[in-house]
Design a protein around this motif. Sequence first.
Motif: not given
Length: 40
Positions: A33-35, A37-40, A26-29
């Motif tokens: 997920f992207l949120h 795994v993003k590297v700060p 889903s778009e929400q999932a």
Amino acid sequence: MSDCVEVGHGVGIRDSKAPATHLPVSEQAWSAFLHLVKVP
């Protein structure tokens, strides 16, 4: 690299070596997920 995945818009995630099978997401999932795994 020999390991890869493909991401399709509105379709899901699949292994490029086994394209007949995919995992619908889903778009929400996907956004969650992207949120995570993003590297700060």
